[in-house]
Design a protein around this motif. Structure first.
Motif, PDB file in Angstrom:
ATOM      1  N   VAL A  19      -2.110   1.969   5.152  1.00 40.42           N
ATOM      2  CA  VAL A  19      -2.500   1.799   3.750  1.00 40.42           C
ATOM      3  C   VAL A  19      -3.824   1.051   3.663  1.00 40.42           C
ATOM      4  N   ALA A  20      -4.433   1.152   2.494  1.00 43.21           N
ATOM      5  CA  ALA A  20      -5.612   0.350   2.178  1.00 43.21           C
ATOM      6  C   ALA A  20      -5.166  -0.851   1.346  1.00 43.21           C
ATOM      7  N   VAL A  21      -5.703  -2.023   1.660  1.00 43.06           N
ATOM      8  CA  VAL A  21      -5.415  -3.235   0.906  1.00 43.06           C
ATOM      9  C   VAL A  21      -6.706  -3.652   0.202  1.00 43.06           C
ATOM     10  N   LEU A  22      -6.657  -3.723  -1.131  1.00 41.08           N
ATOM     11  CA  LEU A  22      -7.846  -4.008  -1.917  1.00 41.08           C
ATOM     12  C   LEU A  22      -7.598  -5.193  -2.845  1.00 41.08           C
ATOM     13  N   ALA A  23      -8.662  -5.858  -3.210  1.00 42.09           N
ATOM     14  CA  ALA A  23      -8.554  -6.870  -4.262  1.00 42.09           C
ATOM     15  C   ALA A  23      -8.118  -6.189  -5.555  1.00 42.09           C
ATOM     16  N   GLY A  24      -7.303  -6.898  -6.373  1.00 41.51           N
ATOM     17  CA  GLY A  24      -6.810  -6.315  -7.609  1.00 41.51           C
ATOM     18  C   GLY A  24      -7.906  -5.899  -8.558  1.00 41.51           C
TER      19      GLY A  24
END
Length: 313
Positions: free
Chosen positions: A181-186
């Protein structure tokens, strides 16, 4: 006087390698030298050479290539090395377990896992411990290659890791499928997407964890997509990756299991597609017909059942 032939119904047991021969093989393979191996074993070099010749005659195959300049394992020696190390480790561990069993009426089960699966394993191990307080458990974490090697040579009894093709002699029970998965800032412009393609991340500043099979999967995919690997941060720890993502400095690429043990406030976890990369998480141990210790067989069966139930729930 000539001995009479044995009746057809009587079979002569095959000779088995001795511990001295197996230990000799291990040390020669380790040191790539008969003289250094003999010193490590406190044997004379002729005695060690004789033990190796006896082992090769017993196995019916050459295990070492010898010359005046080097000692190397033959292909047969390379194939036999892991099994011989497992036999020796199992013997040592078995002797220690026997001593502990006689001294304390307890047994030991050694369990390892890759770090991203510990939050799956720990609760079911805690339940096992409550049901079997007489069994001592030793827990450890490993990279997947180290985990597979430790299972193969007998240093671990049970492992929870990635099934990329099992070592001969190991059995596996499927537990879960894990995807990248990609983890991004909200606040990131892509944070509200239901899914992302690898191409959509091509121009984003990325961060990945530095070691193990997941890293190799990610780097291979980025390379296929034409991404600039020089602009991708390679990190050692998940805390560092999450700190950079929360600050909006990087987009993290990581397995979903790594996100389940973290605070997700201020983060968006978005599936990756085209291609979708998955990992098979399996509980692994020596095959039942090769596992003589009842405590290990019982523990493996119960953990496999509970992990599958947990994953379904």
């Amino acid at each position: 006087m000539t001995k009479p032939p044995l009746p057809d119904s009587v079979s002569v047991p095959a000779r088995q390698p001795t511990l001295r021969q197996l230990r000799g093989f291990k040390e020669v393979a380790r040191h790539a030298s008969f003289s250094r191996a003999a010193q490590a074993l406190a044997l004379s070099q002729p005695a060690l050479s004789a033990a190796i010749r006896e082992l090769e005659a017993l196995m019916g195959v050459a295990l070492f290539e010898r010359s005046t300049h080097h000692v190397r394992l033959t292909p047969a020696g390379l194939a036999a090395r892991a099994q011989i190390e497992w036999l020796l480790n199992s013997y040592t561990q078995g002797a220690e377990d026997l001593r502990r069993l006689l001294d304390t009426q307890s047994a030991t089960v050694r369990i390892g896992c890759i770090p991203s699966t510990m939050h799956l394993l720990a609760p079911v191990v805690a339940q096992w411990r409550q049901r079997h307080p007489d069994i001592a458990l030793i827990l450890s974490d490993h990279l997947n290659d180290e985990l597979m090697a430790a299972l193969g040579n007998g240093e671990l009894d049970i492992g929870l890791g990635l099934d990329f093709g099992l070592t001969p002699g190991l059995a596996a029970a499927f537990v879960a499928e894990d995807d990248l998965v990609a983890v991004l800032a909200g606040t990131h412009r892509l944070a509200r997407r239901q899914a992302l393609t690898w191409q959509e991340l091509k121009s984003e500043p990325l961060a990945v964890l530095s070691r193990g099979s997941t890293y190799e999967m990610i780097v291979s995919t980025l390379r296929q997509q034409g991404s600039d690997l020089a602009a991708t941060d390679t990190l050692n720890y998940t805390d560092t990756l999450y700190s950079l993502v929360r600050a909006g400095l990087r987009v993290g690429l990581i397995s979903r299991l790594y996100t389940q043990g973290q605070r997700q406030d201020g983060l968006a976890i978005v599936p990756l597609q085209r291609p979708r990369l998955t990992r098979r998480i399996c509980l692994m141990a020596r095959a039942p017909e090769q596992q003589a210790r009842a405590a290990v067989r019982r523990c493996y069966a119960e953990l496999a059942e509970r992990l599958r139930v947990h994953n379904v729930e």
